[in-house]
Design a protein around this motif. Structure first.
Motif, PDB file in Angstrom:
ATOM      1  N   LEU A   1      -6.230 -16.259  -1.619  1.00 34.66           N
ATOM      2  CA  LEU A   1      -6.084 -15.283  -2.450  1.00 34.66           C
ATOM      3  C   LEU A   1      -7.710 -15.227  -3.139  1.00 34.66           C
ATOM      4  O   LEU A   1      -7.819 -16.159  -4.269  1.00 34.66           O
ATOM      5  CB  LEU A   1      -5.084 -15.224  -3.630  1.00 34.66           C
ATOM      6  N   ARG A   2      -8.577 -14.552  -2.853  1.00 35.07           N
ATOM      7  CA  ARG A   2      -9.625 -14.510  -3.449  1.00 35.07           C
ATOM      8  C   ARG A   2     -10.002 -13.443  -4.332  1.00 35.07           C
ATOM      9  O   ARG A   2      -9.674 -12.192  -4.035  1.00 35.07           O
ATOM     10  CB  ARG A   2     -10.827 -14.304  -1.976  1.00 35.07           C
ATOM     11  N   PRO A   3     -10.837 -13.629  -5.489  1.00 35.43           N
ATOM     12  CA  PRO A   3     -11.129 -12.944  -6.570  1.00 35.43           C
ATOM     13  C   PRO A   3     -11.899 -11.772  -5.990  1.00 35.43           C
ATOM     14  O   PRO A   3     -12.738 -11.971  -5.180  1.00 35.43           O
ATOM     15  CB  PRO A   3     -11.671 -13.612  -7.503  1.00 35.43           C
ATOM     16  N   VAL A   4     -11.950 -10.471  -6.349  1.00 33.24           N
ATOM     17  CA  VAL A   4     -12.676  -9.728  -6.092  1.00 33.24           C
ATOM     18  C   VAL A   4     -14.166  -9.285  -6.744  1.00 33.24           C
ATOM     19  O   VAL A   4     -14.922  -8.642  -6.250  1.00 33.24           O
ATOM     20  CB  VAL A   4     -12.106  -7.862  -6.143  1.00 33.24           C
ATOM     21  N   ALA A   5     -14.088 -10.113  -7.905  1.00 27.74           N
ATOM     22  CA  ALA A   5     -15.212  -9.894  -8.639  1.00 27.74           C
ATOM     23  C   ALA A   5     -16.320 -10.304  -7.840  1.00 27.74           C
ATOM     24  O   ALA A   5     -16.462 -11.368  -7.043  1.00 27.74           O
ATOM     25  CB  ALA A   5     -15.126 -11.002  -9.973  1.00 27.74           C
ATOM     26  N   GLY A   6     -17.541  -9.677  -7.935  1.00 29.83           N
ATOM     27  CA  GLY A   6     -18.884 -10.019  -7.271  1.00 29.83           C
ATOM     28  C   GLY A   6     -18.882  -9.652  -5.928  1.00 29.83           C
ATOM     29  O   GLY A   6     -19.862 -10.064  -5.035  1.00 29.83           O
ATOM     30  N   THR A   7     -17.737  -9.080  -5.201  1.00 38.37           N
ATOM     31  CA  THR A   7     -17.762  -8.688  -3.718  1.00 38.37           C
ATOM     32  C   THR A   7     -17.485  -7.244  -3.705  1.00 38.37           C
ATOM     33  O   THR A   7     -17.192  -6.561  -4.635  1.00 38.37           O
ATOM     34  CB  THR A   7     -16.614  -9.310  -3.244  1.00 38.37           C
ATOM     35  N   PRO A   8     -17.721  -6.634  -2.576  1.00 40.74           N
ATOM     36  CA  PRO A   8     -17.395  -5.225  -2.216  1.00 40.74           C
ATOM     37  C   PRO A   8     -15.879  -4.704  -2.248  1.00 40.74           C
ATOM     38  O   PRO A   8     -15.692  -3.720  -1.944  1.00 40.74           O
ATOM     39  CB  PRO A   8     -18.060  -4.807  -0.796  1.00 40.74           C
TER      40      PRO A   8
ATOM     41  N   ILE B   1     -14.352  10.691   4.067  1.00 35.95           N
ATOM     42  CA  ILE B   1     -13.805  10.213   2.656  1.00 35.95           C
ATOM     43  C   ILE B   1     -14.730   9.312   2.000  1.00 35.95           C
ATOM     44  O   ILE B   1     -14.312   8.750   1.137  1.00 35.95           O
ATOM     45  CB  ILE B   1     -12.422   9.749   2.975  1.00 35.95           C
ATOM     46  N   TYR B   2     -16.027   8.998   2.492  1.00 36.22           N
ATOM     47  CA  TYR B   2     -16.963   8.201   1.922  1.00 36.22           C
ATOM     48  C   TYR B   2     -17.283   8.604   0.451  1.00 36.22           C
ATOM     49  O   TYR B   2     -17.425   7.627  -0.496  1.00 36.22           O
ATOM     50  CB  TYR B   2     -18.168   7.926   2.739  1.00 36.22           C
ATOM     51  N   GLY B   3     -17.002   9.930   0.224  1.00 33.75           N
ATOM     52  CA  GLY B   3     -17.529  10.426  -1.080  1.00 33.75           C
ATOM     53  C   GLY B   3     -16.022  10.300  -1.964  1.00 33.75           C
ATOM     54  O   GLY B   3     -16.270  10.572  -3.499  1.00 33.75           O
ATOM     55  N   HIS B   4     -14.869  10.052  -1.622  1.00 36.94           N
ATOM     56  CA  HIS B   4     -13.794   9.925  -2.347  1.00 36.94           C
ATOM     57  C   HIS B   4     -13.981   8.446  -3.279  1.00 36.94           C
ATOM     58  O   HIS B   4     -14.230   7.499  -3.008  1.00 36.94           O
ATOM     59  CB  HIS B   4     -12.467   9.549  -1.448  1.00 36.94           C
ATOM     60  N   ARG B   5     -13.637   8.719  -4.353  1.00 38.52           N
ATOM     61  CA  ARG B   5     -13.469   7.633  -5.409  1.00 38.52           C
ATOM     62  C   ARG B   5     -12.236   6.840  -5.686  1.00 38.52           C
ATOM     63  O   ARG B   5     -11.062   7.351  -5.725  1.00 38.52           O
ATOM     64  CB  ARG B   5     -14.077   7.966  -6.833  1.00 38.52           C
ATOM     65  N   VAL B   6     -12.279   5.610  -5.363  1.00 37.43           N
ATOM     66  CA  VAL B   6     -10.872   4.673  -5.249  1.00 37.43           C
ATOM     67  C   VAL B   6     -10.847   3.738  -6.347  1.00 37.43           C
ATOM     68  O   VAL B   6     -11.863   2.852  -6.734  1.00 37.43           O
ATOM     69  CB  VAL B   6     -10.842   4.059  -3.847  1.00 37.43           C
ATOM     70  N   ARG B   7     -10.003   3.428  -6.766  1.00 35.33           N
ATOM     71  CA  ARG B   7      -9.515   2.383  -8.085  1.00 35.33           C
ATOM     72  C   ARG B   7      -8.416   1.865  -7.357  1.00 35.33           C
ATOM     73  O   ARG B   7      -7.256   2.386  -7.045  1.00 35.33           O
ATOM     74  CB  ARG B   7      -9.137   2.967  -9.341  1.00 35.33           C
ATOM     75  N   LEU B   8      -8.392   0.383  -7.324  1.00 36.73           N
ATOM     76  CA  LEU B   8      -7.197  -0.445  -7.096  1.00 36.73           C
ATOM     77  C   LEU B   8      -6.825  -1.259  -8.136  1.00 36.73           C
ATOM     78  O   LEU B   8      -7.811  -1.997  -8.603  1.00 36.73           O
ATOM     79  CB  LEU B   8      -7.625  -1.098  -5.691  1.00 36.73           C
ATOM     80  N   HIS B   9      -5.564  -1.368  -8.526  1.00 36.30           N
ATOM     81  CA  HIS B   9      -5.339  -2.297  -9.675  1.00 36.30           C
ATOM     82  C   HIS B   9      -4.966  -3.729  -9.171  1.00 36.30           C
ATOM     83  O   HIS B   9      -4.019  -4.020  -8.832  1.00 36.30           O
ATOM     84  CB  HIS B   9      -3.970  -1.745 -10.117  1.00 36.30           C
ATOM     85  N   ALA B  10      -5.961  -4.292  -8.698  1.00 39.96           N
ATOM     86  CA  ALA B  10      -5.985  -5.709  -7.949  1.00 39.96           C
ATOM     87  C   ALA B  10      -7.185  -6.499  -8.371  1.00 39.96           C
ATOM     88  O   ALA B  10      -8.177  -6.216  -7.981  1.00 39.96           O
ATOM     89  CB  ALA B  10      -5.925  -5.343  -6.268  1.00 39.96           C
ATOM     90  N   GLY B  11      -6.982  -7.837  -8.849  1.00 46.68           N
ATOM     91  CA  GLY B  11      -8.216  -8.593  -9.161  1.00 46.68           C
ATOM     92  C   GLY B  11      -8.380  -9.629  -8.096  1.00 46.68           C
ATOM     93  O   GLY B  11      -9.306 -10.287  -8.065  1.00 46.68           O
ATOM     94  N   HIS B  12      -7.527  -9.685  -6.864  1.00 53.83           N
ATOM     95  CA  HIS B  12      -7.578 -10.416  -5.771  1.00 53.83           C
ATOM     96  C   HIS B  12      -7.116  -9.894  -4.301  1.00 53.83           C
ATOM     97  O   HIS B  12      -6.758  -8.732  -4.626  1.00 53.83           O
ATOM     98  CB  HIS B  12      -6.771 -11.672  -5.988  1.00 53.83           C
ATOM     99  N   PHE B  13      -7.845 -10.261  -3.430  1.00 53.89           N
ATOM    100  CA  PHE B  13      -7.350  -9.716  -1.924  1.00 53.89           C
ATOM    101  C   PHE B  13      -7.135 -10.854  -1.134  1.00 53.89           C
ATOM    102  O   PHE B  13      -7.587 -12.014  -1.455  1.00 53.89           O
ATOM    103  CB  PHE B  13      -8.629  -8.826  -1.610  1.00 53.89           C
ATOM    104  N   THR B  14      -6.669 -10.773   0.039  1.00 52.98           N
ATOM    105  CA  THR B  14      -6.393 -11.706   1.200  1.00 52.98           C
ATOM    106  C   THR B  14      -7.364 -11.619   1.970  1.00 52.98           C
ATOM    107  O   THR B  14      -7.317 -10.836   3.059  1.00 52.98           O
ATOM    108  CB  THR B  14      -5.035 -11.532   1.837  1.00 52.98           C
TER     109      THR B  14
END
Length: 353
Positions: free
Chosen positions: A217-224, A192-205
């Protein structure tokens, strides 16, 4: 809409009793198979952009496959507590509780004999299968007798809706989810590496090496971890990021932007080859995106093909991992007189091309 299947298919038995398979169908080309064993979503047949249908969830074509290979939790209902609880311990109202350790040093997905391994009682109407389970006080170490109802409803618009309800006779913790793995190209068709994913989330744990959240709760900006715009699963999965190293890929909880309990969009997935799309909506505050990192080629799936690393992805709607030990996370405590309610909708569709 097609007439309902009057009788379920007898799918075998375990030491607990007989296992049945129910099939829901609509007039739009979708069919969904549901087992009373583990409440498992055994198959989801959905059309591609040409109208051709394929089963887009990983699993097995015989009950023995699920019994002999419980580790992936293919399609199963998870409880009492989805995801990890650190060291299998938590304290509630001053009392300490010990849970089975079944994932490194931690308790995972309700313990060694969680809801995924139980036979649920079932009733059905034309478009719904309702499953019910009573989990006794002390089950896998959890307090209180928990009565759980889960309803799977297939709509005429190619959505599968999952409604969860639970009540308890003593304070306890609850975090229910479904652990289906999706491959929109069809299960067994490759990764599924070619599947395109969008997550409605600006942070992750973020997690430590034991995959327990650090509490940040870390911002996703600038990260994988930034999926705020559609990104191919494989685009950044091998970047050497510490978080990806801990999990062998993606296996993290995202903090959804909308966490007020309303049913809102959490994730969107598309397969450029087949054109199939999946939109996940939920009332939950979090979503665990797992990229199938631990699939190792030892299991033969429904199509007769081996499942290898990355051959499916899971999108588990949930409260956060280890919440009973993390006071800053949304509470998972359920008390007598309260009703746990949660809804998740999987909306299947196609893109134009």
């Amino acid at each position: 809409m097609p007439a309902p299947q009057d009788r379920p298919e007898r799918w075998g038995a375990t030491s607990e009793g007989a296992v049945d398979r129910y099939v829901l169908a609509n007039g739009e080309g979708m069919r969904v198979g549901i087992l009373t064993y583990g409440g498992i979503v055994q198959s989801v047949e959905a059309p591609d952009r040409t109208g051709a249908t394929a089963n887009v969830v990983l699993g097995f074509d015989r009950l023995r496959g699920y019994v002999d290979n419980p580790g992936p939790y293919f399609g199963a209902l998870i409880g009492r507590y989805g995801n990890r609880i650190a060291r299998g311990r938590f304290t509630l109202d001053g009392a300490g509780y010990e849970l089975p350790i079944n994932n490194g040093p931690n308790s995972l997905h309700g313990g060694a004999a969680g809801f995924d391994k139980r036979i649920w009682s079932a009733t059905r109407t034309e478009d719904t299968v309702e499953l019910r389970l009573i989990s006794p006080d002390g089950d896998q170490g959890y307090p209180g007798t928990l009565t759980v109802t889960v309803r799977y409803t297939l709509t005429g618009g190619n959505a599968l809706r999952i409604d969860y309800e639970a009540t308890t006779d003593a304070p306890t913790v609850v975090n229910l989810t479904n652990h289906s793995y999706f491959n929109l190209g069809g299960e067994g068709s490759g990764d599924i590496y070619g599947h395109r994913v969008r997550l409605h989330a600006g942070h992750f744990t973020p997690v430590g090496a034991d995959l327990i959240p650090t509490g940040e709760l870390r911002p996703v900006a600038g990260t994988p971890m930034d999926f705020r715009e559609p990104v191919a699963v494989g685009e950044r999965i091998r970047t050497g990021d510490e978080q990806l190293s801990h999990a062998g890929g993606y296996d993290h909880n995202w903090v959804l932007d909308s966490s007020d309990g309303a049913l809102t969009t959490a994730a969107e997935v598309s397969d450029p080859v087949s054109g199939r799309t999946l939109t996940v909506s939920t009332t939950e505050p979090g979503l665990q995106f797992y990229s199938g990192n631990f699939l190792d080629g030892t299991m033969i799936g429904t199509s007769g093909r081996l499942y290898r690393q990355g051959d499916g992805l899971a999108l588990e709607t949930q409260h956060f991992p280890d919440s009973p030990n993390q006071a800053a996370f949304p509470s998972t405590v359920l008390r007598p007189g309260e009703t746990y309610r949660s809804t998740t909708v999987w909306q299947f569709g196609v893109s134009a091309g």
